[in-house]
Scaffold this motif. Structure first.
Motif, mmCIF file in Angstrom:
data_model
loop_
_atom_site.group_PDB
_atom_site.id
_atom_site.type_symbol
_atom_site.label_atom_id
_atom_site.label_comp_id
_atom_site.label_asym_id
_atom_site.label_seq_id
_atom_site.Cartn_x
_atom_site.Cartn_y
_atom_site.Cartn_z
ATOM 1 N N THR A 21 0.840 -1.157 -0.088
ATOM 2 C CA THR A 21 0.071 -0.045 0.018
ATOM 3 C C THR A 21 0.833 1.211 0.102
ATOM 4 O O THR A 21 0.225 2.068 -0.420
ATOM 5 N N GLY A 22 2.117 1.200 0.407
ATOM 6 C CA GLY A 22 2.767 2.282 0.608
ATOM 7 C C GLY A 22 2.610 3.357 1.828
ATOM 8 O O GLY A 22 3.203 4.303 2.185
ATOM 9 N N LEU A 23 1.651 2.426 2.580
ATOM 10 C CA LEU A 23 1.262 3.437 3.729
ATOM 11 C C LEU A 23 2.242 3.167 5.167
ATOM 12 O O LEU A 23 2.739 2.123 5.070
ATOM 13 N N ALA A 24 2.279 4.081 5.899
ATOM 14 C CA ALA A 24 3.135 3.709 7.151
ATOM 15 C C ALA A 24 2.420 2.991 8.431
ATOM 16 O O ALA A 24 1.179 2.661 8.029
ATOM 17 N N ARG A 25 3.019 2.220 8.894
ATOM 18 C CA ARG A 25 2.433 1.426 9.971
ATOM 19 C C ARG A 25 1.542 2.293 10.842
ATOM 20 O O ARG A 25 0.345 1.509 11.096
ATOM 21 N N SER A 26 1.734 3.394 11.263
ATOM 22 C CA SER A 26 0.660 4.061 12.032
ATOM 23 C C SER A 26 -0.435 4.216 11.199
ATOM 24 O O SER A 26 -1.603 4.305 11.958
ATOM 25 N N ASP A 33 -8.800 1.647 12.482
ATOM 26 C CA ASP A 33 -9.671 2.161 13.584
ATOM 27 C C ASP A 33 -10.616 3.167 12.996
ATOM 28 O O ASP A 33 -11.759 3.161 13.639
ATOM 29 N N LEU A 34 -10.598 3.858 12.063
ATOM 30 C CA LEU A 34 -11.557 4.914 11.610
ATOM 31 C C LEU A 34 -12.449 4.150 10.569
ATOM 32 O O LEU A 34 -13.326 4.727 10.038
ATOM 33 N N GLY A 35 -11.987 2.845 10.109
ATOM 34 C CA GLY A 35 -13.099 2.245 9.171
ATOM 35 C C GLY A 35 -12.669 2.388 7.892
ATOM 36 O O GLY A 35 -13.435 2.093 7.032
ATOM 37 N N ARG A 36 -11.693 2.989 7.666
ATOM 38 C CA ARG A 36 -11.231 3.528 6.375
ATOM 39 C C ARG A 36 -10.294 2.449 5.704
ATOM 40 O O ARG A 36 -9.602 2.564 4.457
ATOM 41 N N PHE A 37 -10.048 1.280 6.346
ATOM 42 C CA PHE A 37 -8.886 0.335 5.699
ATOM 43 C C PHE A 37 -9.260 -0.988 6.332
ATOM 44 O O PHE A 37 -9.926 -0.816 7.475
ATOM 45 N N PRO A 38 -9.045 -2.050 5.652
ATOM 46 C CA PRO A 38 -9.410 -3.537 6.222
ATOM 47 C C PRO A 38 -8.894 -3.762 7.634
ATOM 48 O O PRO A 38 -7.522 -3.261 7.952
ATOM 49 N N ARG A 39 -9.783 -4.033 8.601
ATOM 50 C CA ARG A 39 -9.197 -4.624 9.853
ATOM 51 C C ARG A 39 -8.387 -5.515 9.782
ATOM 52 O O ARG A 39 -8.692 -6.682 9.164
ATOM 53 N N PRO A 40 -7.427 -5.909 10.928
ATOM 54 C CA PRO A 40 -6.687 -7.261 10.848
ATOM 55 C C PRO A 40 -7.388 -8.390 11.409
ATOM 56 O O PRO A 40 -8.198 -7.858 12.318
ATOM 57 N N ASP A 52 -5.398 -10.804 1.947
ATOM 58 C CA ASP A 52 -4.772 -10.397 0.745
ATOM 59 C C ASP A 52 -5.954 -9.760 -0.228
ATOM 60 O O ASP A 52 -5.684 -8.544 -0.536
ATOM 61 N N SER A 53 -7.038 -10.259 -0.401
ATOM 62 C CA SER A 53 -7.804 -9.857 -1.139
ATOM 63 C C SER A 53 -8.660 -8.553 -0.691
ATOM 64 O O SER A 53 -9.338 -7.746 -1.481
ATOM 65 N N GLU A 54 -8.880 -8.536 0.508
ATOM 66 C CA GLU A 54 -9.335 -7.047 1.049
ATOM 67 C C GLU A 54 -8.363 -6.121 0.810
ATOM 68 O O GLU A 54 -8.944 -4.993 0.554
ATOM 69 N N ILE A 55 -7.115 -6.353 0.931
ATOM 70 C CA ILE A 55 -6.354 -4.940 0.707
ATOM 71 C C ILE A 55 -6.036 -4.880 -0.651
ATOM 72 O O ILE A 55 -6.219 -3.845 -1.093
ATOM 73 N N HIS A 56 -6.175 -5.867 -1.543
ATOM 74 C CA HIS A 56 -6.408 -5.519 -3.016
ATOM 75 C C HIS A 56 -7.504 -5.048 -3.437
ATOM 76 O O HIS A 56 -7.595 -3.977 -4.375
ATOM 77 N N GLU A 57 -8.849 -5.283 -2.734
ATOM 78 C CA GLU A 57 -10.021 -4.390 -3.026
ATOM 79 C C GLU A 57 -9.919 -2.964 -2.669
ATOM 80 O O GLU A 57 -10.566 -2.213 -3.307
ATOM 81 N N TRP A 58 -9.246 -2.940 -1.417
ATOM 82 C CA TRP A 58 -9.166 -1.287 -0.944
ATOM 83 C C TRP A 58 -8.365 -0.577 -2.129
ATOM 84 O O TRP A 58 -8.602 0.537 -2.246
ATOM 85 N N LEU A 59 -7.266 -1.230 -2.599
ATOM 86 C CA LEU A 59 -6.484 -0.584 -3.560
ATOM 87 C C LEU A 59 -7.258 -0.359 -4.706
ATOM 88 O O LEU A 59 -7.172 0.884 -5.414
ATOM 89 N N GLN A 60 -8.028 -1.229 -5.202
ATOM 90 C CA GLN A 60 -9.044 -0.948 -6.443
ATOM 91 C C GLN A 60 -9.769 0.110 -6.214
ATOM 92 O O GLN A 60 -9.889 1.032 -7.123
ATOM 93 N N GLU A 61 -10.448 0.470 -5.048
ATOM 94 C CA GLU A 61 -11.333 1.319 -4.638
ATOM 95 C C GLU A 61 -10.553 2.723 -4.685
ATOM 96 O O GLU A 61 -11.310 3.785 -5.119
#
Length: 78
Positions: A21-26, A33-40, A52-61
């Motif tokens: 994703t290129g996102l930082a850990r924090s 926590d904000l509901g803007r990214f898949p929860r672990p 993995d499929s949830e992360i892929h879907e988030w990137l597609q969105e």
């Protein structure tokens, strides 16, 4: 047993999520926590992972949001 790779669920650890994703850990945890990214999901003990499929879907969105915002047709327009 010969399974189709697309039907196999893969769990990503934090380093892979950051790499994909290129996102930082924090930011990963903040967005989750904000509901803007898949929860672990819990893997036991203190270990967590992301589907993995949830992360892929988030990137597609994110790609669709970008394209809609800038009026770019989906794909590369070829």
């Amino acid at each position: 047993m010969d399974e189709n790779r697309s039907s196999v669920m893969r769990v990503l650890r934090l380093a892979e999520v950051i790499e994909k994703t290129g996102l930082a850990r924090s930011t990963v945890y903040k967005y989750a926590d904000l509901g803007r990214f898949p929860r672990p999901i819990s893997l036991g003990g203190k270990s967590v992972g992301w589907i993995d499929s949830e992360i892929h879907e988030w990137l597609q969105e994110k790609q669709v949001e970008r394209d809609m915002r800038h009026g770019i047709p989906r794909g590369w327009g070829l």
